[in-house]
Design an enzyme around this catalytic site. Structure first.
Site, mmCIF file in Angstrom:
data_model
loop_
_atom_site.group_PDB
_atom_site.id
_atom_site.type_symbol
_atom_site.label_atom_id
_atom_site.label_comp_id
_atom_site.label_asym_id
_atom_site.label_seq_id
_atom_site.Cartn_x
_atom_site.Cartn_y
_atom_site.Cartn_z
ATOM 1 N N VAL A 195 1.309 4.467 -10.948
ATOM 2 C CA VAL A 195 2.335 4.976 -10.040
ATOM 3 C C VAL A 195 1.698 5.530 -8.765
ATOM 4 O O VAL A 195 2.236 5.370 -7.666
ATOM 5 C CB VAL A 195 3.208 6.053 -10.731
ATOM 6 C CG1 VAL A 195 4.212 6.652 -9.763
ATOM 7 C CG2 VAL A 195 3.922 5.464 -11.944
ATOM 8 N N CYS A 196 0.537 6.153 -8.901
ATOM 9 C CA CYS A 196 -0.116 6.825 -7.764
ATOM 10 C C CYS A 196 -0.303 5.918 -6.543
ATOM 11 O O CYS A 196 0.050 6.328 -5.431
ATOM 12 C CB CYS A 196 -1.446 7.421 -8.197
ATOM 13 S SG CYS A 196 -1.272 8.664 -9.505
ATOM 14 N N PRO A 197 -0.831 4.699 -6.698
ATOM 15 C CA PRO A 197 -1.004 3.892 -5.489
ATOM 16 C C PRO A 197 0.318 3.513 -4.826
ATOM 17 O O PRO A 197 0.380 3.387 -3.600
ATOM 18 C CB PRO A 197 -1.769 2.651 -5.972
ATOM 19 C CG PRO A 197 -1.591 2.613 -7.451
ATOM 20 C CD PRO A 197 -1.375 4.029 -7.887
#
Length: 187
Positions: A46-48
């Site tokens: 999810v972070c990118p």
């Protein structure tokens, strides 16, 4: 206790930005609006998507004079490696702060102690160093940079227009409210 309207605690950290390692501290944030966006870890899922979304909106934040920072408990070296290997992170043109000791994550009360990772926490800080907006939620839920931009605009508007407040779904240029006895029960 909520962190809203509290002054950020002193910190010093190293960030990866524009091909260099730079120093960032609480003093770096003073004198301008800032956004700190904590995320769990580099090289994840999810972070990118969040960091890329924020990178797409970063020029809009810059037009408002708002500096954006990403923060995770990774090192600044890991941030560089991620930047060099991920097409999504190559788009990031704001500093990625390394917080390997977790001090910054603890200062903002987003540290998951048993995992050594930060929750998804977003903080809007005014030029005097006070937290005006905060959002913290489960790590499985990604954030939306357009909504963050709306919140930053509302925070700036309220700061620049004492006595005015922004109602739900307020957007730049829309009507605001002036709280008064005359409004009680009429909205």
């Amino acid at each position: 206790m909520s962190l809203i309207n509290t002054q950020i605690k002193p910190f010093q950290a190293t960030a990866y930005h524009a091909g260099k390692f730079i120093d960032v501290s609480d003093e770096s944030l003073k004198g301008k609006w800032s956004v700190l966006m904590f995320y769990p870890a580099d090289f994840t899922f999810v972070c990118p998507t969040e960091l890329e979304d924020l990178a797409d909106f970063q020029p809009e934040f810059a037009k408002l004079g708002v500096e954006v920072y990403g923060v995770s408990t990774d090192t600044h070296f890991a941030h560089k490696a991620w930047h060099d290997t991920s097409d999504a992170i190559k788009k990031v043109n704001y500093p990625l702060i390394g917080d390997p000791t977790g001090k910054l994550s603890r200062n903002f009360e987003v540290m998951i102690e048993e995992e050594g990772l930060a929750l998804r926490g977003t903080f809007v800080i005014n030029p005097e160093g006070f937290i005006k907006v905060m959002e913290v939620h489960d790590n499985g839920i990604g954030r939306d940079a357009s909504e963050l931009l709306r919140k930053v605009k509302a925070a700036k508007y309220v700061a620049e227009h004492p006595g005015q407040v922004c109602p739900a779904k307020w957007t730049e240029g829309a009507a605001t409210l002036t709280p008064s006895l005359d409004l009680v029960g009429k909205i």
